[in-house]
Write an enzyme that holds these catalytic residues in place. Structure first.
Site, PDB file in Angstrom:
ATOM      1  N   GLY A 115      52.139 -87.779 -19.519  1.00  0.00           N
ATOM      2  CA  GLY A 115      51.286 -86.964 -18.681  1.00  0.00           C
ATOM      3  C   GLY A 115      52.055 -86.450 -17.478  1.00  0.00           C
ATOM      4  CB  CYS A 116      51.667 -83.428 -15.394  1.00  0.00           C
ATOM      5  SG  CYS A 116      49.872 -83.408 -15.206  1.00  0.00           S
ATOM      6  CE1 TYR A 117      48.282 -84.947 -10.269  1.00  0.00           C
ATOM      7  CE2 TYR A 117      46.746 -85.086 -12.106  1.00  0.00           C
ATOM      8  CZ  TYR A 117      47.119 -84.536 -10.886  1.00  0.00           C
ATOM      9  OH  TYR A 117      46.314 -83.597 -10.292  1.00  0.00           O
ATOM     10  CB  THR A 119      56.115 -87.037 -15.540  1.00  0.00           C
ATOM     11  OG1 THR A 119      55.801 -86.984 -16.935  1.00  0.00           O
ATOM     12  CG2 THR A 119      57.569 -86.625 -15.343  1.00  0.00           C
ATOM     13  N   GLY A 120      55.593 -88.009 -12.633  1.00  0.00           N
ATOM     14  CA  GLY A 120      55.987 -88.093 -11.235  1.00  0.00           C
ATOM     15  C   GLY A 120      55.971 -89.508 -10.707  1.00  0.00           C
TER      16      GLY A 120
END
Length: 317
Positions: A115-117, A119-120
């Protein structure tokens, strides 16, 4: 050797971005379906089974169904949905996350795109837990904001279409207020954290981009790690990476602000260690494109690894 690729759900935001990154690559051949055939179960099943690699850009239930339609032991799958990110038998597709992750991905058949979040968050926390600089039982908080494209077609319409029934007439919106966001189990599992992170996401009136922040009270930790120690550990973890960049101390000291569009429409991920050495407080921040390293860029990177191709081919660096 040509790798045959089928993007199931290629008409969606992530699928379109993936196709753009694959355009013009002679080592790949895209299997495409007409609008009518995309709704035909037999045609879709044939495409899934004809492909060397399938990329799923579907809702969770549809992604599970697509996997069940693959009737061979050859086709490899990259799932960009949430369906398999904590599932047994699936390899987590964050190539930089662990020292042996690229090797694991190169021999994997089923890969879950992060997921994008997460990943961060994972880019910041996992190397520091692994290095023993921050304890796995720390109660992590994750503050994050994304461009509205991360919400798919419905959210894009809400922010762009004046006639949309759920028009978003706002500059900034906090959500997931019940603290049960679907990304949280993924964050916990792949970071090695003991507790579920407290995740506070928001969406801003900007099409793409993302900032993910983990604030830390270093002074309250058992070993009270320094800002320099955190930065050095992160730099070592991503040394040589073409996509993940860790800002050095001078860059962090002079970075007075950071914008959600910091990396632009790229597949990069930039890491910053901000803080105050006197108070023992830190703000760890990642800047990425929610459609890039947070979605389509990661899928293409995983495709390259699975197909034995140059890892960054087609990526926007």
């Amino acid at each position: 050797m040509t790798t045959h690729v089928f993007i199931d759900g290629g008409a969606g935001t992530t699928g379109i971005e993936i196709r753009e990154r694959l355009a013009g690559r002679g080592e790949l051949s895209l299997i495409t379906l007409s609008d009518a055939d995309r709704k035909d179960a037999a045609a879709r099943k044939a495409a899934l089974n004809d492909a060397d690699v399938v990329i799923l850009c579907l809702p969770d239930d549809a992604a599970r169904e697509a996997v069940s339609l693959i009737a061979n032991d050859r086709t490899k799958v990259i799932d960009a949905s949430t369906a398999h990110r904590v599932a047994q038998g699936w390899t987590y597709g964050f190539a930089e996350l662990e020292p042996d992750m690229r090797q694991r991905l190169s021999s994997a058949r089923f890969v879950s795109n992060p997921g994008c979040y997460p990943t961060g968050f994972l880019a910041l926390v996992r190397p520091l837990i692994r290095a023993g600089l921050i304890p796995a039982d720390w109660p992590f908080t994750v503050n994050a904001v994304s461009g509205y494209s991360g919400g798919g077609k419905a959210m894009i319409a809400a922010f762009e279409d004046d006639s949309a029934p759920e028009r978003a007439d706002t500059a900034y919106r906090a959500y997931a207020l019940g603290l049960a966001h679907k990304h949280v189990p993924e964050m916990q599992l792949h970071s090695g954290a003991k507790y579920l992170p407290l995740f506070t996401p928001a969406v801003a009136r900007v099409y793409r981009g993302m900032l993910v922040e983990v604030p830390l009270q270093l002074c309250a930790m058992p070993n009270a790690p320094s800002l320099d120690a955190l930065r050095d550990a992160l730099a070592a973890a991503y040394d040589g990476s073409q996509q993940v960049h860790v800002a050095d101390k001078p860059a962090c000291d002079t970075q007075g602000v950071i914008d959600i569009e910091h990396v632009g429409a790229t597949d990069r991920l930039d890491i910053f260690v901000f803080g105050n050495a006197q108070t023992g407080q830190a703000r760890l921040v990642t800047a990425l494109d929610n459609l890039g390293k947070g979605a389509a860029g990661a899928a293409v990177q995983n495709l390259n690894i699975l197909a034995g191709l140059e890892e960054t081919a087609g990526l926007r660096l």
